[in-house]
Design a protein around this motif. Sequence first.
Motif, PDB file in Angstrom:
ATOM      1  N   ARG A 125      10.258   0.911 -39.198  1.00 49.15           N
ATOM      2  CA  ARG A 125      11.171   1.671 -40.163  1.00 49.15           C
ATOM      3  C   ARG A 125      11.049   1.595 -41.440  1.00 49.15           C
ATOM      4  O   ARG A 125      10.845   2.537 -42.058  1.00 49.15           O
ATOM      5  CB  ARG A 125      12.792   1.294 -39.779  1.00 49.15           C
ATOM      6  CG  ARG A 125      13.356   1.871 -38.542  1.00 49.15           C
ATOM      7  CD  ARG A 125      14.542   1.527 -38.128  1.00 49.15           C
ATOM      8  NE  ARG A 125      14.931   1.967 -36.909  1.00 49.15           N
ATOM      9  CZ  ARG A 125      16.040   1.560 -36.388  1.00 49.15           C
ATOM     10  NH1 ARG A 125      17.046   1.032 -36.789  1.00 49.15           N
ATOM     11  NH2 ARG A 125      16.435   2.170 -34.983  1.00 49.15           N
ATOM     12  N   GLY A 126      10.592   0.440 -41.907  1.00 55.89           N
ATOM     13  CA  GLY A 126      10.388   0.196 -43.393  1.00 55.89           C
ATOM     14  C   GLY A 126       8.889   0.924 -43.845  1.00 55.89           C
ATOM     15  O   GLY A 126       8.949   1.608 -44.694  1.00 55.89           O
ATOM     16  N   LEU A 127       8.032   1.014 -42.924  1.00 54.87           N
ATOM     17  CA  LEU A 127       6.737   1.617 -43.125  1.00 54.87           C
ATOM     18  C   LEU A 127       6.826   3.173 -43.012  1.00 54.87           C
ATOM     19  O   LEU A 127       6.329   3.948 -43.956  1.00 54.87           O
ATOM     20  CB  LEU A 127       5.637   1.083 -42.241  1.00 54.87           C
ATOM     21  CG  LEU A 127       5.186  -0.304 -42.195  1.00 54.87           C
ATOM     22  CD1 LEU A 127       4.317  -0.939 -41.262  1.00 54.87           C
ATOM     23  CD2 LEU A 127       4.527  -0.443 -43.475  1.00 54.87           C
ATOM     24  N   GLU A 128       7.610   3.514 -42.120  1.00 56.29           N
ATOM     25  CA  GLU A 128       7.827   5.021 -42.003  1.00 56.29           C
ATOM     26  C   GLU A 128       8.693   5.438 -43.466  1.00 56.29           C
ATOM     27  O   GLU A 128       8.397   6.527 -43.923  1.00 56.29           O
ATOM     28  CB  GLU A 128       8.765   5.384 -40.962  1.00 56.29           C
ATOM     29  CG  GLU A 128       7.929   5.194 -39.592  1.00 56.29           C
ATOM     30  CD  GLU A 128       9.229   5.113 -38.458  1.00 56.29           C
ATOM     31  OE1 GLU A 128       8.299   5.383 -37.249  1.00 56.29           O
ATOM     32  OE2 GLU A 128      10.273   5.335 -38.610  1.00 56.29           O
ATOM     33  N   ASN A 129       9.573   4.723 -43.854  1.00 56.67           N
ATOM     34  CA  ASN A 129      10.202   5.022 -45.128  1.00 56.67           C
ATOM     35  C   ASN A 129       9.470   4.890 -46.208  1.00 56.67           C
ATOM     36  O   ASN A 129       9.533   5.752 -47.205  1.00 56.67           O
ATOM     37  CB  ASN A 129      11.497   3.983 -45.309  1.00 56.67           C
ATOM     38  CG  ASN A 129      12.813   4.130 -44.439  1.00 56.67           C
ATOM     39  OD1 ASN A 129      12.732   5.222 -43.929  1.00 56.67           O
ATOM     40  ND2 ASN A 129      13.420   3.121 -44.369  1.00 56.67           N
ATOM     41  N   LEU A 130       8.349   4.010 -46.497  1.00 49.60           N
ATOM     42  CA  LEU A 130       7.327   3.887 -47.491  1.00 49.60           C
ATOM     43  C   LEU A 130       6.677   5.225 -47.363  1.00 49.60           C
ATOM     44  O   LEU A 130       6.268   5.745 -48.278  1.00 49.60           O
ATOM     45  CB  LEU A 130       6.550   2.707 -47.241  1.00 49.60           C
ATOM     46  CG  LEU A 130       5.506   2.613 -48.201  1.00 49.60           C
ATOM     47  CD1 LEU A 130       6.122   2.492 -49.660  1.00 49.60           C
ATOM     48  CD2 LEU A 130       4.460   1.242 -47.798  1.00 49.60           C
ATOM     49  N   CYS A 131       5.995   5.439 -46.185  1.00 47.69           N
ATOM     50  CA  CYS A 131       5.298   6.715 -46.097  1.00 47.69           C
ATOM     51  C   CYS A 131       6.285   7.973 -46.579  1.00 47.69           C
ATOM     52  O   CYS A 131       5.549   8.776 -47.385  1.00 47.69           O
ATOM     53  CB  CYS A 131       5.067   6.971 -44.447  1.00 47.69           C
ATOM     54  SG  CYS A 131       3.912   8.389 -44.389  1.00 47.69           S
ATOM     55  N   ARG A 132       7.396   8.306 -46.200  1.00 52.33           N
ATOM     56  CA  ARG A 132       8.246   9.491 -46.706  1.00 52.33           C
ATOM     57  C   ARG A 132       8.488   9.375 -48.078  1.00 52.33           C
ATOM     58  O   ARG A 132       8.228  10.446 -48.759  1.00 52.33           O
ATOM     59  CB  ARG A 132       9.530   9.464 -45.815  1.00 52.33           C
ATOM     60  CG  ARG A 132       9.529  10.054 -44.714  1.00 52.33           C
ATOM     61  CD  ARG A 132      10.697  10.231 -44.282  1.00 52.33           C
ATOM     62  NE  ARG A 132      11.566   9.070 -43.820  1.00 52.33           N
ATOM     63  CZ  ARG A 132      11.489   8.377 -42.645  1.00 52.33           C
ATOM     64  NH1 ARG A 132      10.582   8.817 -41.719  1.00 52.33           N
ATOM     65  NH2 ARG A 132      12.396   7.468 -42.530  1.00 52.33           N
ATOM     66  N   ARG A 133       8.689   7.956 -48.873  1.00 49.97           N
ATOM     67  CA  ARG A 133       9.089   7.967 -50.047  1.00 49.97           C
ATOM     68  C   ARG A 133       7.715   8.392 -50.865  1.00 49.97           C
ATOM     69  O   ARG A 133       7.737   8.952 -52.170  1.00 49.97           O
ATOM     70  CB  ARG A 133       9.338   6.484 -50.558  1.00 49.97           C
ATOM     71  CG  ARG A 133      10.671   6.265 -50.356  1.00 49.97           C
ATOM     72  CD  ARG A 133      11.433   4.762 -51.094  1.00 49.97           C
ATOM     73  NE  ARG A 133      10.362   4.112 -51.029  1.00 49.97           N
ATOM     74  CZ  ARG A 133      10.382   3.153 -50.122  1.00 49.97           C
ATOM     75  NH1 ARG A 133      11.541   2.936 -49.442  1.00 49.97           N
ATOM     76  NH2 ARG A 133       9.316   2.026 -50.273  1.00 49.97           N
ATOM     77  N   ASN A 134       6.486   8.153 -50.450  1.00 47.28           N
ATOM     78  CA  ASN A 134       5.319   8.083 -51.015  1.00 47.28           C
ATOM     79  C   ASN A 134       4.934   9.628 -51.129  1.00 47.28           C
ATOM     80  O   ASN A 134       4.030  10.042 -52.058  1.00 47.28           O
ATOM     81  CB  ASN A 134       4.363   7.474 -50.644  1.00 47.28           C
ATOM     82  CG  ASN A 134       3.142   7.106 -51.517  1.00 47.28           C
ATOM     83  OD1 ASN A 134       3.340   6.657 -52.659  1.00 47.28           O
ATOM     84  ND2 ASN A 134       2.172   7.366 -51.297  1.00 47.28           N
ATOM     85  N   GLY A 135       5.504  10.420 -50.350  1.00 43.15           N
ATOM     86  CA  GLY A 135       5.058  11.789 -50.348  1.00 43.15           C
ATOM     87  C   GLY A 135       3.530  11.925 -50.082  1.00 43.15           C
ATOM     88  O   GLY A 135       2.879  11.479 -49.257  1.00 43.15           O
TER      89      GLY A 135
END
Length: 192
Positions: A125-135
């Motif tokens: 979940r944290g890595l998916e959020n990082l992926c989304r935040r980074n665009g």
Amino acid sequence: MSAMRLFNPEPPRPCDENTDFLVTVISNSNETKQREDVRRTWASEANRNTTTKVVFIVARPKAGNYGREFWAEADKYDDIVMANFRDDYHNLSMKSYSALKYHLNYCPQARCLLKIDTDVVANLRGLENLCRRNGDSPLITGNGWTTGGWGTSFATTAASTTSRSSCTTPRTLRTSAVPATSSAAAASVRCS
């Protein structure tokens, strides 16, 4: 001279068109229990989210061929990428290369790629959020060697590393002790 096929047989089905995050788990053919543990624990998070795909990168056993148990597991889960080279310590870089080639040829739409070992737990979940935040900005993140030892988090964008071409091996990477989520983390990477 003919070229060797990197995957034999062909890898499991390609990623769905909506796959955004590809997780490649480096494994040995005899690590059936470890792969099962990964599937049962942190990788089960991928089942709730169809934008994440988890595959295991496995090379041929040192002695002999894959056993019947291995083939049954590969058929049951359809998540094992069989690389066409002998599993050996000196071929670890080939497993990383196989993960990159799988991403390029079978899952090119995934914006984020994680390479991880079977003995490591990932917070999907944290890595998916990082992926989304980074665009769409290229990002390298992880743990690196510092003067304090292994385990200091770092994050850097491609723009901050392009002028640092001398930073080519993990041993030369140095970071300040800042959280990977910090915006200051991108400026903290330097090469010695």
